[in-house]
Design a protein around this motif. Sequence first.
Motif, mmCIF file in Angstrom:
data_model
loop_
_atom_site.group_PDB
_atom_site.id
_atom_site.type_symbol
_atom_site.label_atom_id
_atom_site.label_comp_id
_atom_site.label_asym_id
_atom_site.label_seq_id
_atom_site.Cartn_x
_atom_site.Cartn_y
_atom_site.Cartn_z
ATOM 1 N N ASN A 137 10.570 50.482 24.216
ATOM 2 C CA ASN A 137 10.154 49.094 24.071
ATOM 3 C C ASN A 137 11.218 48.315 23.290
ATOM 4 O OD1 ASN A 137 8.730 46.855 22.415
ATOM 5 N ND2 ASN A 137 7.207 47.372 23.958
ATOM 6 N N ASP A 151 7.113 42.201 25.754
ATOM 7 C CA ASP A 151 7.128 43.463 25.016
ATOM 8 C C ASP A 151 5.907 43.703 24.134
ATOM 9 O OD1 ASP A 151 9.952 44.221 25.781
ATOM 10 O OD2 ASP A 151 10.302 42.286 24.847
ATOM 11 N N SER A 195 2.488 50.197 27.603
ATOM 12 C CA SER A 195 3.616 50.235 26.640
ATOM 13 C C SER A 195 3.848 48.892 25.966
ATOM 14 C CB SER A 195 4.908 50.700 27.339
ATOM 15 O OG SER A 195 4.753 52.015 27.808
ATOM 16 N N LEU A 196 2.747 48.178 25.691
ATOM 17 C CA LEU A 196 2.822 46.901 24.983
ATOM 18 C C LEU A 196 2.440 47.112 23.527
ATOM 19 C CD1 LEU A 196 1.055 44.726 27.687
ATOM 20 C CD2 LEU A 196 3.462 44.546 27.033
ATOM 21 N N ARG A 197 3.114 46.409 22.644
ATOM 22 C CA ARG A 197 2.819 46.500 21.227
ATOM 23 C C ARG A 197 1.879 45.367 20.817
ATOM 24 N NH1 ARG A 197 4.516 50.552 22.728
ATOM 25 N NH2 ARG A 197 6.532 51.517 22.258
#
Length: 257
Positions: free
Chosen positions: A2, A120, A144-146
Motif C-alpha cells: 500500500n 489507498d 487492502s485499504l487503510r
Amino acid sequence: MNRINHLFNSNKKDLLSIYFCAGHPTLQGTADVLQALEANGVSMVEIGIPFSDPMADGVVIQNAATEALHNGMSLKVLFEQLRNVRRKVKIPLILMGYLNPIMQYGFESFCRKCVECGIDGMIIPDLPFKDYQERYRLIAERYSLRIIMLITPETSNERVREIDEHTDGFIYMVSSASTTGAQQDFDSQKRAYFKKIEEMKLRNPRMVGFGISNKATFKAACEFSTGAIIGSRFVALLDEEKDPEKAIQRLIQGLKE
C-alpha cells in the motif's frame, strides 16, 4: 505494498499532507489540484467528500463543502473524476468523509471503487472504533485499504494503544478536541499532548492535523510526529487564488517564513 505504508517506510520526516474538498472551488478541478500538489512536493493528499453536516470541520471547510455540493459534487462524480488519476499522480491518496454518504453508496461498493481509482485509504471522522472493528475492518482489509483512525487529547491511553494495535498506515493525531481551523501556534498543553503520545512508542507513525497553518505550527507538529496535515489554510488559499499551483506555492512559502 500500500502506498501509505510505502511512504512511511521510507523513513522520511516532516511530511506534508494536504486536505482539500472535492468540487471546490470548481466541480472539475479535482485532478488539477492533485497534480499541482504532487508537483510541489506534497507527500500525501486527503480528498474531502463534501457533506451537508461536517461536524468536525470549521467554517472554512464547511463553506467549501457547501459550495462543492452546490457545484454538483457527489461520490459518483468524484469516482468518475478519479478514474484515470493514477496515470499522472503517484503519491498516496486518501478519501476523507463522513459515514452517511459512504453508507448510502454502500461500504463494499465504496471500497471496490476506491481500489479501481487507486485510492489507498480512508478517514471517516464519525466512525466509532467499535463499529470499525465489528463491521468495516475486515471489508477494508479485503481490499487492502487503510482506515485511518483519529485520536485527540481526550482519547485515553488504553484506546490509543487499542487503535495502534488494530489499524495500519498511520494514526491521525488531532491537535485539539475542537473543529478544524488555522492557528498561529500551539500552546504548552498541546505540545505536552504531542510529547506524551510520542513517548508511548506506538507501532504506527503519526501525522498531526487541525490548526496547522504556518511555520510555527508545522514545526511543532513535526517535532513529535512524522509530519503534519494542513486543510483549512490550503482550502482558504485555493478559494482566494482559484489556482491550485498558486495556492500550494503560497502555502509552502508560508511554512518557511
